[in-house]
Design an enzyme around this catalytic site. Structure first.
Site, PDB file in Angstrom:
ATOM      1  N   LYS A  37       0.821  -0.840  -0.642  1.00 40.03           N
ATOM      2  CA  LYS A  37       0.072  -0.186   0.110  1.00 40.03           C
ATOM      3  C   LYS A  37       0.435   1.281  -0.272  1.00 40.03           C
ATOM      4  CE  LYS A  37      -2.219  -0.944   3.838  1.00 40.03           C
ATOM      5  NZ  LYS A  37      -1.313  -2.010   4.524  1.00 40.03           N
TER       6      LYS A  37
ATOM      7  N   ARG B 131      -0.260  -8.719  13.876  1.00 41.35           N
ATOM      8  CA  ARG B 131      -0.640  -7.822  12.871  1.00 41.35           C
ATOM      9  C   ARG B 131      -1.686  -8.572  11.638  1.00 41.35           C
ATOM     10  NH1 ARG B 131       4.336  -4.651  10.711  1.00 41.35           N
ATOM     11  NH2 ARG B 131       3.063  -3.314   9.756  1.00 41.35           N
TER      12      ARG B 131
ATOM     13  N   ARG C 267      12.225  -6.782   5.686  1.00 42.24           N
ATOM     14  CA  ARG C 267      12.082  -5.599   5.314  1.00 42.24           C
ATOM     15  C   ARG C 267      13.255  -5.019   5.774  1.00 42.24           C
ATOM     16  NH1 ARG C 267       6.841  -2.232   4.890  1.00 42.24           N
ATOM     17  NH2 ARG C 267       6.308  -2.580   7.503  1.00 42.24           N
TER      18      ARG C 267
ATOM     19  N   ARG D  18      -9.603   0.577   9.190  1.00 42.49           N
ATOM     20  CA  ARG D  18      -8.743  -0.308   9.596  1.00 42.49           C
ATOM     21  C   ARG D  18     -10.050  -1.158  10.512  1.00 42.49           C
ATOM     22  NH1 ARG D  18      -2.922   0.681   9.288  1.00 42.49           N
ATOM     23  NH2 ARG D  18      -1.716  -1.251   9.610  1.00 42.49           N
TER      24      ARG D  18
ATOM     25  N   ARG E 246      12.428  -2.809  11.613  1.00 41.67           N
ATOM     26  CA  ARG E 246      11.043  -1.936  12.765  1.00 41.67           C
ATOM     27  C   ARG E 246      10.282  -3.178  13.854  1.00 41.67           C
ATOM     28  NH1 ARG E 246       6.585   0.343   9.287  1.00 41.67           N
ATOM     29  NH2 ARG E 246       5.210  -0.586   9.923  1.00 41.67           N
TER      30      ARG E 246
HETATM   31  P1  AMP Z   1       1.322   0.328   8.930  1.00 44.49           P
HETATM   32  O1  AMP Z   1       2.624   0.926   8.535  1.00 44.49           O
HETATM   33  O2  AMP Z   1       0.431   0.814   7.800  1.00 44.49           O
HETATM   34  O3  AMP Z   1       0.873  -1.359   9.321  1.00 44.49           O
HETATM   35  O4  AMP Z   1       0.378   0.952  10.549  1.00 44.49           O
HETATM   36  C1  AMP Z   1       1.803   0.930  11.615  1.00 44.49           C
HETATM   37  C2  AMP Z   1       1.067   0.392  13.311  1.00 44.49           C
HETATM   38  O5  AMP Z   1       0.231   1.586  13.227  1.00 44.49           O
HETATM   39  C3  AMP Z   1      -0.372  -0.733  13.186  1.00 44.49           C
HETATM   40  O6  AMP Z   1      -0.182  -1.634  12.928  1.00 44.49           O
HETATM   41  C4  AMP Z   1      -1.475   0.353  14.024  1.00 44.49           C
HETATM   42  O7  AMP Z   1      -0.724   0.090  15.462  1.00 44.49           O
HETATM   43  C5  AMP Z   1      -0.905   1.507  13.628  1.00 44.49           C
HETATM   44  N1  AMP Z   1      -2.108   1.856  13.219  1.00 44.49           N
HETATM   45  C6  AMP Z   1      -2.079   2.881  11.949  1.00 44.49           C
HETATM   46  N2  AMP Z   1      -3.830   2.627  11.444  1.00 44.49           N
HETATM   47  C7  AMP Z   1      -4.599   2.425  12.278  1.00 44.49           C
HETATM   48  C8  AMP Z   1      -5.486   2.821  11.895  1.00 44.49           C
HETATM   49  N3  AMP Z   1      -6.283   2.916  11.400  1.00 44.49           N
HETATM   50  N4  AMP Z   1      -6.328   2.608  13.074  1.00 44.49           N
HETATM   51  C9  AMP Z   1      -5.296   1.813  14.163  1.00 44.49           C
HETATM   52  N5  AMP Z   1      -4.344   1.694  14.349  1.00 44.49           N
HETATM   53  C10 AMP Z   1      -3.679   2.302  12.921  1.00 44.49           C
END
Ligand code: AMP
Length: 226
Positions: free
Chosen positions: A16, A174, A130, A91, A163
């Site tokens: 994404k 996740r 990654r 989400r 990370r």
């Molecule tokens: P990502 O980089 O999009 O995978 O986001 C990393 C982390 O940020 C996720 O595992 C969540 O802990 C938090 N996060 C990102 N977007 C959201 C969202 N829309 N709602 C809740 N937590 C989020």
């Protein structure tokens, strides 16, 4: 051109971010990635960052009410008048409902949801390898996109790290969170006839091309409907 309010949906590691950045350049629409926004808040040690960190490190979602405000503010800004690209939001079903409510208040709606489809095995391969630049967030992969020097960012020379949320046990968490909380949005948007499926297990250029074709087809359909 009519406004384009676009949502990118898909599991972690589906690409994404990569596709969102390309769309941001191609469409010249603001790109809001909640993961990036939250990581920046953690780095800057803001109140938002302090709230979010524990959830993020363990692979949980931050509470809906925390993230909804962050996005609502951006969507309601002048830079987003012609549309926006959302990555990582919504989400959960309550987040999708909050997004609809906010857009309705503005006389707008979600125009398209691109579901970037990738299976769990591929997610684990991608995220497990990654490596992320500690300073600039530049992203590499030990097999698919290795840096010239091990552990060093090609772009700014910073250290490359895993990370916290790319550690194996957290990746699994996740993915579980995605299946449990986010996957119901596929139906949610399908019922509203805005969902488009994109094959995410192809190389990035091919995925980008499929997205381009999908958006072009959608525009034609919209023009015909007018
Ligand atoms: P990502 O980089 O999009 O995978 O986001 C990393 C982390 O940020 C996720 O595992 C969540 O802990 C938090 N996060 C990102 N977007 C959201 C969202 N829309 N709602 C809740 N937590 C989020």
């Amino acid at each position: 051109m009519p406004e384009l309010n676009l949502v990118l949906l898909g599991p972690p590691g589906s690409g994404k971010g990569t596709q969102g950045e390309r769309l941001n350049e191609d469409l010249r629409l603001p790109y809001y990635a909640t993961g990036d926004i939250l990581r920046a808040a953690v780095r800057d040690q803001t109140e938002l960052g302090r709230t979010a960190k524990g959830f993020m490190d363990s692979g949980d979602l931050v509470p809906d009410e925390v993230i909804v405000g962050v996005i609502a503010e951006r969507i309601d800004s002048s830079e987003a008048l012609d549309g926006f690209i959302l990555d990582g939001f919504p989400r959960t079903t309550p987040q999708a409902e909050a997004l609809d409510a906010k857009l309705e208040e503005l006389g707008r709606s979600v125009g398209a949801v691109l579901l970037i489809d990738v299976d769990d095995g591929e997610v684990i391969r991608r995220l497990g390898g990654r490596r992320t630049c500690a300073e600039g967030g530049h992203v590499f992969h030990v097999d698919f996109n290795p840096p010239e020097r091990d552990g060093v960012c090609d772009i700014d020379g910073s250290e490359l790290i895993v990370r916290d949320d790319d550690k194996p046990e957290v990746i699994r968490k996740r993915l579980d969170t995605y299946h449990d909380k986010t996957e119901p949005l596929i139906d949610y948007y399908d019922q509203r006839s805005v969902l488009r499926r994109i094959q995410g297990d192809a190389p990035p250029d091919e995925v980008a091309e499929e997205i381009r074709r999908t958006l072009a087809t959608m525009r034609l359909e919209q023009d015909e409907a007018v």
